[in-house]
Enzyme design. Structure first.
Site, short mmCIF file in Angstrom:
data_model
loop_
_atom_site.label_atom_id
_atom_site.label_comp_id
_atom_site.label_asym_id
_atom_site.label_seq_id
_atom_site.Cartn_x
_atom_site.Cartn_y
_atom_site.Cartn_z
N LYS A 58 21.23 -29.55 39.80
CA LYS A 58 21.82 -30.87 40.07
C LYS A 58 20.83 -31.75 40.83
CE LYS A 58 26.60 -29.20 40.25
NZ LYS A 58 27.75 -28.93 41.14
N VAL A 74 24.63 -29.66 45.58
CA VAL A 74 25.56 -28.66 46.13
C VAL A 74 26.38 -28.06 44.99
CG1 VAL A 74 27.38 -28.25 47.84
CG2 VAL A 74 25.78 -30.15 48.18
N ASP A 75 26.65 -26.77 45.09
CA ASP A 75 27.53 -26.15 44.12
C ASP A 75 28.38 -25.08 44.78
OD1 ASP A 75 28.17 -26.12 41.16
OD2 ASP A 75 27.93 -23.99 41.59
N THR A 76 29.65 -25.07 44.45
CA THR A 76 30.59 -24.08 44.98
C THR A 76 31.10 -23.21 43.84
OG1 THR A 76 31.26 -25.58 46.75
CG2 THR A 76 32.76 -23.76 46.25
N SER A 111 26.14 -23.23 47.67
CA SER A 111 24.70 -23.39 47.87
C SER A 111 24.38 -24.86 48.03
CB SER A 111 23.92 -22.82 46.68
OG SER A 111 24.08 -21.42 46.62
#
Length: 196
Positions: A58, A74-76, A111
């Site tokens: 991203k 950001v990634d969840t 992250s």
């Protein structure tokens, strides 16, 4: 408190929750741009690795068009064991996720990737939070699914909403489960911005 406007910071996200979480620590990115990337997990990819790859992808996608900016990706990811639970696209998928999480512990990996202008440097932090849901009754499952709060949520769960009443315990970062670990994000940004 005065909100810090970081004009040369882009948040690579379409998440209003992440914007609100940054605002909670008085940070306002100059731009908020969603990154259109392929979010399909690779074969046998572990949840933590997937979360890191997505956050980095991203950020890289947005920085490729904005090389003079700092970019925060950001990634969840919600995972039950090694199984990655993606965002539910329909009520059937949401029901599968909710039933899988019922009465079980699961992990939430978030992250954060900060890219420096011209990609001269990158910083990545991953926060793992363990969440345990109570065993859900059929009535609770139907009630939650009818609310449609599962839409656009990792693992079909929104603990800020109705799913919050299913949480028996949470070990780790609450803000990370919502979508952005505030402590780690603040630490990363304070290396490059005067936040105080």
């Amino acid at each position: 408190m005065i909100e810090q406007s970081l004009d040369n910071l882009i948040l690579a996200s379409s998440s209003e929750r992440r914007v609100a979480l940054l605002k909670q620590i008085n940070i306002k990115p100059g731009l908020v741009l969603p990154a259109d990337i392929d979010e399909s997990p690779l074969k046998k990819e572990l949840p933590k690795d997937y979360s890191i790859r997505m956050a980095k992808s991203k950020a890289e996608k947005i920085q490729s068009a904005n090389p003079n900016y700092f970019v925060l990706g950001v990634d969840t990811v919600v995972a039950c064991g090694r199984r990655i639970l993606l965002k539910a696209e329909n009520v059937e998928q949401a029901e599968k996720c909710v039933r899988l999480l019922s009465g079980r512990r699961h992990r939430v990996y978030t992250s954060v990737c900060l890219l420096i202008p011209d990609q001269s440097k990158q910083h990545i932090r991953t926060v793992v939070t363990i969440v345990k849901f109570k065993r859900l009754s059929e009535q609770e499952i139907k009630y939650y699914l009818a609310s449609e709060e599962w839409k656009n949520r990792a693992g079909g769960c929104n603990i800020q909403g109705l799913a919050g009443m299913f949480v028996l315990f949470l070990r780790g970062s609450y803000s990370s489960v919502i979508g952005l670990p505030l402590h780690e994000t603040n630490c990363l940004l304070s290396n490059y911005f005067n936040l105080y």
